[in-house]
Design a protein around this motif. Structure first.
Motif, PDB file in Angstrom:
ATOM      1  N   MET A   1      79.229  26.408  58.559  1.00 42.53           N
ATOM      2  CA  MET A   1      78.959  27.271  57.393  1.00 42.53           C
ATOM      3  C   MET A   1      80.156  27.293  56.434  1.00 42.53           C
ATOM      4  N   SER A   2      81.377  27.442  56.997  1.00 37.07           N
ATOM      5  CA  SER A   2      82.571  27.510  56.150  1.00 37.07           C
ATOM      6  C   SER A   2      82.804  26.199  55.412  1.00 37.07           C
ATOM      7  N   LYS A   3      82.595  25.081  56.111  1.00 36.35           N
ATOM      8  CA  LYS A   3      82.781  23.784  55.480  1.00 36.35           C
ATOM      9  C   LYS A   3      81.792  23.600  54.335  1.00 36.35           C
ATOM     10  N   LYS A   4      80.542  24.005  54.560  1.00 31.44           N
ATOM     11  CA  LYS A   4      79.522  23.892  53.512  1.00 31.44           C
ATOM     12  C   LYS A   4      79.884  24.780  52.321  1.00 31.44           C
ATOM     13  N   PHE A   5      80.378  25.986  52.617  1.00 33.38           N
ATOM     14  CA  PHE A   5      80.813  26.898  51.555  1.00 33.38           C
ATOM     15  C   PHE A   5      81.924  26.257  50.742  1.00 33.38           C
ATOM     16  N   GLU A   6      82.913  25.693  51.441  1.00 31.06           N
ATOM     17  CA  GLU A   6      84.032  25.050  50.770  1.00 31.06           C
ATOM     18  C   GLU A   6      83.549  23.897  49.903  1.00 31.06           C
ATOM     19  N   GLU A   7      82.656  23.095  50.407  1.00 19.54           N
ATOM     20  CA  GLU A   7      82.134  21.957  49.652  1.00 19.54           C
ATOM     21  C   GLU A   7      81.391  22.422  48.406  1.00 19.54           C
ATOM     22  N   THR A   8      80.663  23.542  48.523  1.00 17.74           N
ATOM     23  CA  THR A   8      79.949  24.099  47.367  1.00 17.74           C
ATOM     24  C   THR A   8      80.925  24.531  46.281  1.00 17.74           C
ATOM     25  N   VAL A   9      82.006  25.207  46.697  1.00 18.03           N
ATOM     26  CA  VAL A   9      83.029  25.637  45.744  1.00 18.03           C
ATOM     27  C   VAL A   9      83.705  24.427  45.106  1.00 18.03           C
TER      28      VAL A   9
ATOM     29  N   ALA B   1      97.605  35.181  59.366  1.00 18.83           N
ATOM     30  CA  ALA B   1      96.240  34.754  59.695  1.00 18.83           C
ATOM     31  C   ALA B   1      96.223  33.449  60.488  1.00 18.83           C
ATOM     32  N   GLY B   2      97.412  32.894  60.753  1.00 23.35           N
ATOM     33  CA  GLY B   2      97.481  31.657  61.521  1.00 23.35           C
ATOM     34  C   GLY B   2      97.182  30.414  60.716  1.00 23.35           C
ATOM     35  N   ILE B   3      97.348  30.490  59.397  1.00 24.91           N
ATOM     36  CA  ILE B   3      97.021  29.377  58.502  1.00 24.91           C
ATOM     37  C   ILE B   3      98.296  28.649  58.090  1.00 24.91           C
ATOM     38  N   ASN B   4      98.270  27.343  58.149  1.00 28.23           N
ATOM     39  CA  ASN B   4      99.414  26.511  57.782  1.00 28.23           C
ATOM     40  C   ASN B   4      99.766  26.724  56.305  1.00 28.23           C
ATOM     41  N   THR B   5     101.036  26.962  56.014  1.00 31.35           N
ATOM     42  CA  THR B   5     101.456  27.251  54.631  1.00 31.35           C
ATOM     43  C   THR B   5     102.128  26.061  53.954  1.00 31.35           C
TER      44      THR B   5
ATOM     45  N   ALA C   1      84.368  36.737  55.739  1.00 28.18           N
ATOM     46  CA  ALA C   1      85.818  36.558  55.571  1.00 28.18           C
ATOM     47  C   ALA C   1      86.473  36.048  56.852  1.00 28.18           C
ATOM     48  N   GLN C   2      86.078  36.595  57.993  1.00 32.05           N
ATOM     49  CA  GLN C   2      86.668  36.173  59.259  1.00 32.05           C
ATOM     50  C   GLN C   2      86.358  34.713  59.555  1.00 32.05           C
ATOM     51  N   GLU C   3      85.146  34.305  59.234  1.00 31.63           N
ATOM     52  CA  GLU C   3      84.735  32.915  59.454  1.00 31.63           C
ATOM     53  C   GLU C   3      85.558  31.960  58.589  1.00 31.63           C
ATOM     54  N   LEU C   4      85.773  32.342  57.332  1.00 30.84           N
ATOM     55  CA  LEU C   4      86.557  31.496  56.433  1.00 30.84           C
ATOM     56  C   LEU C   4      88.001  31.422  56.899  1.00 30.84           C
ATOM     57  N   GLN C   5      88.550  32.553  57.324  1.00 34.20           N
ATOM     58  CA  GLN C   5      89.934  32.577  57.799  1.00 34.20           C
ATOM     59  C   GLN C   5      90.098  31.686  59.030  1.00 34.20           C
TER      60      GLN C   5
ATOM     61  N   ALA D   1      92.368  28.235  59.497  1.00 37.07           N
ATOM     62  CA  ALA D   1      93.367  28.145  60.569  1.00 37.07           C
ATOM     63  C   ALA D   1      93.153  26.922  61.449  1.00 37.07           C
ATOM     64  N   SER D   2      91.929  26.380  61.432  1.00 40.52           N
ATOM     65  CA  SER D   2      91.609  25.262  62.316  1.00 40.52           C
ATOM     66  C   SER D   2      91.737  23.890  61.648  1.00 40.52           C
TER      67      SER D   2
END
Length: 230
Positions: free
Chosen positions: A1-9, A69-73, A219-223, A227-228
């Motif tokens: 779902m998150s990947k599809k959302f990102e691709e849409t944006v 959030a554990g996301i690479n900066t 939001a949690q799914e996107l975060q 992070a992954s």
């Protein structure tokens, strides 16, 4: 779902024209660090040069939230940055401009850097963070605030070497100033966090059939997705 959302944006971002000024509105309750990170991922994927305009250390705050959030900066650490005010070095700082300068002097320093970037790149994106802090400071003097809009904001609308994306916390500045910014911008997006979902709503667009349209994701799914992937 998150990947599809990102691709849409990402696909939507490709419709934005050179020279546009994009205003992204949010309040202190929204996880705007995720939205900024989404934009940085798009620019990296498309190999589009960008510069971050970091006002009053807002970039440091966003980076810290991403780290929590554990996301690479890495995207922020390697980014070219113009600092307006603030004291914390975040990213690769090209220039520091004092917020105590007159708008005309501030403009000259700012334009000097933009010209240097324009000589290096056929096209680049400007990302403004913490704009509301500068506006709040300048709003104490109406003439100074108008000088800011007149010298540093309106002239860059239509500048085809660059597109501007300005993130603005509308919860801490006056409504009339928000409306002034919305009038200048070619597109306006509102970011809201409600019941755990981040929703993007089109407030204004040069494509009138987009007005009022929304796009949402947990939001949690996107975060967790961000992070992954890094």
């Amino acid at each position: 779902m998150s990947k599809k959302f990102e691709e849409t944006v990402f696909e939507y971002n490709k419709t934005i024209q050179r020279g546009e000024l994009i205003l992204v509105e949010y309040t202190s309750s929204e996880p705007i660090h995720l939205v900024v990170y989404l934009l940085l991922r798009y620019l990296k994927k498309e190999n589009i040069p960008f510069i971050i305009i970091d006002i009053a250390d807002q970039l440091h705050v966003l980076k810290a939230h991403l780290k929590f959030a554990g996301i690479n900066t890495k995207l922020i650490d390697e980014a070219q940055v113009i600092k307006l005010g603030g004291a914390i070095t975040t990213g690769s700082v090209l220039e520091r401009i004092s917020l105590t300068l007159e708008p005309s002097v501030m403009k000259n320093e700012f334009v000097k850097i933009l010209k240097q970037l324009a000589e290096k790149h056929d096209y680049f994106v400007r990302i403004g963070l913490g704009t509301e802090k500068l506006i709040k400071l300048l709003s104490e003097d109406p003439a100074t605030l108008e000088a800011f809009f007149g010298s540093m904001v309106r002239p860059l609308l239509g500048y085809e070497k660059s597109t501007g994306v300005v993130f603005m916390n509308t919860g801490i500045i006056r409504e009339d100033i928000v409306q002034e910014a919305e009038e200048i911008a070619s597109r306006v997006f509102e970011v809201k966090l409600e019941e755990g979902e981040i929703t993007f709503r089109v407030v204004k667009s040069i494509n009138f059939n987009e007005h009022g349209k929304t796009l949402s994701i947990k939001a949690q799914e996107l975060q967790e997705y961000f992070a992954s992937v890094e």
